[in-house]
Design a protein around this motif. Structure first.
Motif, PDB file in Angstrom:
ATOM      1  N   UNK A 103      -4.330   2.708   2.163  1.00 36.37           N
ATOM      2  CA  UNK A 103      -3.401   2.949   1.057  1.00 36.37           C
ATOM      3  C   UNK A 103      -3.902   4.139   0.287  1.00 36.37           C
ATOM      4  N   UNK A 104      -3.002   4.824  -0.378  1.00 43.65           N
ATOM      5  CA  UNK A 104      -3.388   5.997  -1.153  1.00 43.65           C
ATOM      6  C   UNK A 104      -4.280   5.626  -2.322  1.00 43.65           C
TER       7      UNK A 104
ATOM      8  N   UNK B 178      -9.459   4.898   3.543  1.00 43.92           N
ATOM      9  CA  UNK B 178      -8.452   5.609   2.749  1.00 43.92           C
ATOM     10  C   UNK B 178      -7.504   6.448   3.604  1.00 43.92           C
ATOM     11  N   UNK B 179      -8.034   7.067   4.648  1.00 47.12           N
ATOM     12  CA  UNK B 179      -7.186   7.955   5.453  1.00 47.12           C
ATOM     13  C   UNK B 179      -7.099   7.481   6.900  1.00 47.12           C
ATOM     14  N   UNK B 180      -6.775   6.235   7.064  1.00 44.66           N
ATOM     15  CA  UNK B 180      -6.685   5.608   8.382  1.00 44.66           C
ATOM     16  C   UNK B 180      -5.641   6.284   9.277  1.00 44.66           C
ATOM     17  N   UNK B 181      -4.509   6.637   8.705  1.00 46.41           N
ATOM     18  CA  UNK B 181      -3.448   7.274   9.489  1.00 46.41           C
ATOM     19  C   UNK B 181      -3.706   8.765   9.659  1.00 46.41           C
ATOM     20  N   UNK B 182      -4.151   9.407   8.598  1.00 43.87           N
ATOM     21  CA  UNK B 182      -4.362  10.856   8.627  1.00 43.87           C
ATOM     22  C   UNK B 182      -5.364  11.283   9.695  1.00 43.87           C
ATOM     23  N   UNK B 183      -6.399  10.459   9.924  1.00 44.42           N
ATOM     24  CA  UNK B 183      -7.425  10.835  10.904  1.00 44.42           C
ATOM     25  C   UNK B 183      -7.255  10.102  12.239  1.00 44.42           C
ATOM     26  N   UNK B 184      -6.122   9.433  12.389  1.00 47.50           N
ATOM     27  CA  UNK B 184      -5.777   8.700  13.608  1.00 47.50           C
ATOM     28  C   UNK B 184      -6.691   7.504  13.887  1.00 47.50           C
TER      29      UNK B 184
ATOM     30  N   UNK C 102      -1.254  -0.641   1.914  1.00 52.19           N
ATOM     31  CA  UNK C 102      -1.073  -1.117   0.544  1.00 52.19           C
ATOM     32  C   UNK C 102      -0.335  -0.006  -0.197  1.00 52.19           C
ATOM     33  N   UNK C 103       0.765  -0.369  -0.816  1.00 48.23           N
ATOM     34  CA  UNK C 103       1.617   0.617  -1.474  1.00 48.23           C
ATOM     35  C   UNK C 103       1.848   0.227  -2.927  1.00 48.23           C
ATOM     36  N   UNK C 104       1.971   1.235  -3.778  1.00 39.55           N
ATOM     37  CA  UNK C 104       2.280   1.030  -5.198  1.00 39.55           C
ATOM     38  C   UNK C 104       2.947   2.304  -5.705  1.00 39.55           C
TER      39      UNK C 104
ATOM     40  N   UNK D 232       3.383   7.640   1.327  1.00 41.49           N
ATOM     41  CA  UNK D 232       3.683   6.343   1.936  1.00 41.49           C
ATOM     42  C   UNK D 232       4.859   6.422   2.905  1.00 41.49           C
ATOM     43  N   UNK D 233       5.841   7.269   2.613  1.00 41.22           N
ATOM     44  CA  UNK D 233       7.009   7.368   3.494  1.00 41.22           C
ATOM     45  C   UNK D 233       6.614   7.794   4.907  1.00 41.22           C
TER      46      UNK D 233
END
Length: 192
Positions: A8-9, A111-117, A128-130, A160-161
């Motif tokens: 999550x951010x 923190x950057x699970x998606x960004x770093x694959x 987690x989004x807010x 998040x999008x």
């Protein structure tokens, strides 16, 4: 053993959600905490960071976090190079840690699970989004920082999008009781 990536951010509440999983008896690995330890204690990692960012990266043999943050959050190529040093060291450390855990699954908070694959090494992912303004207020309350610094850090993370389509589960963290209920539902589903 399944690996569940939790992300999550900044200010989204991923640490709060991680604690909720711990309370359910799930082992949780906090990648940012372990990365800081490795950056402070692993001599190979330290040498590589000094080679990349200079001697000011450490003060009295301790990581100079404000200096490093100022450099990498204002130079995306330096951030990528720093991540290329730290992320493989954390991945190796996580594998050792995981082999000593018990249970159906472990949670790896990053923190950057998606960004770093990193999500590709997970069996499931939780985002987690807010709302952004909520996140900013949480970080201002938690850290000695400014709104501008927070926005600079947010700009180095995906919105998040972009993450939602990659996540297996999304936990909307606005109200603590609702968040707990969502964590319990996710736990039950993953534990099947």
């Amino acid at each position: 053993m399944k690996v569940v990536g939790l992300t999550g951010g900044i200010g989204s509440g991923k640490s709060t959600v991680a604690k909720m999983f711990e309370q359910l008896g799930v082992a949780v690995y906090i990648a940012d905490v372990e990365a800081k330890k490795l950056m402070n204690e692993d001599e190979s990692v330290k040498k590589q960071i000094i080679a990349l960012l200079g001697n000011d990266s450490y003060v009295n043999r301790e990581l100079n976090r404000p200096y490093i943050a100022n450099v990498v959050f204002n130079d995306s190529s330096k951030l990528l190079q720093l991540n290329a040093i730290v992320h493989p060291a954390v991945a190796s450390h996580f594998d050792c840690w995981k082999s000593n855990q018990k249970g159906n699954y472990v949670v790896k908070e990053a923190a950057i699970l998606f960004e770093n694959e990193g999500y590709k090494q997970c069996d499931y992912t939780i985002l987690v989004s807010a709302p952004i303004e909520t996140r900013i207020q949480r970080v201002l309350k938690r850290d000695k920082t400014t709104k501008e610094d927070i926005l600079s850090r947010m700009n180095n993370q995906w919105e998040d999008t972009r993450k939602i389509p990659l996540a297996d589960f999304v936990i909307y963290n606005k109200n603590i009781k609702d968040t707990e209920n969502q964590v319990h539902k996710v736990h039950e589903e993953i534990s099947l």
